[in-house]
Design an enzyme around this catalytic site. Structure first.
Site, PDB file in Angstrom:
ATOM      1  N   ASP A   1       0.860  -1.181   0.000  1.00  0.00           N
ATOM      2  CA  ASP A   1       0.000   0.000   0.000  1.00  0.00           C
ATOM      3  C   ASP A   1       0.894   1.228   0.000  1.00  0.00           C
ATOM      4  OD1 ASP A   1      -1.354   2.150   2.067  1.00  0.00           O
ATOM      5  OD2 ASP A   1      -2.808   1.271   0.701  1.00  0.00           O
TER       6      ASP A   1
ATOM      7  N   ASN B   1      -2.979  13.270  -4.751  1.00  0.00           N
ATOM      8  CA  ASN B   1      -4.160  13.718  -5.495  1.00  0.00           C
ATOM      9  C   ASN B   1      -4.627  15.086  -5.019  1.00  0.00           C
ATOM     10  OD1 ASN B   1      -4.362  11.459  -7.181  1.00  0.00           O
ATOM     11  ND2 ASN B   1      -5.585  10.325  -5.687  1.00  0.00           N
TER      12      ASN B   1
ATOM     13  N   ASP C   1      -2.457   9.519 -11.008  1.00  0.00           N
ATOM     14  CA  ASP C   1      -2.584   8.389 -11.939  1.00  0.00           C
ATOM     15  C   ASP C   1      -1.237   8.039 -12.567  1.00  0.00           C
ATOM     16  OD1 ASP C   1      -5.261   8.263 -11.380  1.00  0.00           O
ATOM     17  OD2 ASP C   1      -5.913   9.255 -13.222  1.00  0.00           O
TER      18      ASP C   1
ATOM     19  N   ASP D   1      -4.547   2.487  -4.409  1.00  0.00           N
ATOM     20  CA  ASP D   1      -3.083   2.565  -4.329  1.00  0.00           C
ATOM     21  C   ASP D   1      -2.506   1.274  -3.742  1.00  0.00           C
ATOM     22  OD1 ASP D   1      -3.990   2.762  -1.782  1.00  0.00           O
ATOM     23  OD2 ASP D   1      -2.929   4.607  -1.259  1.00  0.00           O
TER      24      ASP D   1
END
Length: 217
Positions: free
Chosen positions: A122, A130, A139, A165
């Site tokens: 993770d 973001n 992205d 993620d």
């Protein structure tokens, strides 16, 4: 048929009721009749040829249309299958794709009498990317992270994205806890170098968990 001045003629007779038995005769040159007959046959032959050509053209169009429809159906099926099992962003297997591949991966463990390791990672604080730089940068980061993960050494690796993620790796011939630690360390090393995304330098850590699959006869 008779000949007048060496010209062949054909005679047609007709009896008409109510005329006291009168007979009407029509004489026509044989050559004209044959010419008209040949003309009719010629036109009929042309019409038949046209109809045959039209039938061939329609048949070709029909088969092309059917083939095109079949190919479009196959493409739709392939697209559905692709998007069902593939993450469109990273082009890696998605969660469903990994589940589908897991059975084959476990079979290879048994066939080869090898153990295997499953790794789950993770990206820490990814949401801040973001929020700060925008989803385009986020992205692209995930895409670059996927590329780095594909560099993990191992036999018949399965690497996929299972969440926003989150990634998963299945690796054969991981036999001990030490092997698990070696691969986990390798994954962490892949993220030591910063990412350059759209002129932005990103440095993110990852958390890694691992499970050892023991082969048993």
């Amino acid at each position: 048929a008779y000949s007048v001045n060496k010209v062949d003629k054909l005679i047609g007779y007709s009896y008409i009721q109510g005329t006291d038995g009168w007979t009407f005769m029509v004489a026509v040159e044989k050559g004209k009749i044959m010419a008209q007959a040949n003309q009719i046959l010629f036109r009929s032959a042309i019409l038949i040829v046209i109809l045959i050509l039209e039938f061939i053209v329609i048949s070709i169009y029909f088969f092309k249309l059917k083939k095109s429809s079949y190919e479009a159906h196959v493409r739709r099926e392939q697209e559905i299958k692709y998007f069902t099992y593939t993450d469109t962003l990273t082009k890696l297997p998605n969660r469903s794709g990994i589940k589908k591949k897991t059975a084959g991966w476990l079979d290879r463990c048994r066939w080869n009498e090898q153990n295997g390791g499953a790794f789950f990672l993770d990206v820490d604080n990814f949401q801040s990317v973001n929020n700060t730089f925008g989803h385009d940068v986020g992205d692209q980061f995930l895409t670059e992270a996927a590329i780095r993960l594909t560099k993990i050494e191992g036999e018949n690796n399965i690497i996929g994205r299972i969440g926003g993620d989150e990634f998963a790796l299945l690796i054969l011939n991981v036999n001990t806890v030490e092997d698990l630690q070696k691969y986990a360390k390798r994954i962490l090393e892949l993220f030591e170098d910063p990412f350059l995304i759209h002129d932005n330098i990103l440095q993110l850590d990852v958390s890694v968990g691992a499970i050892l699959f023991n082969y048993q006869e």
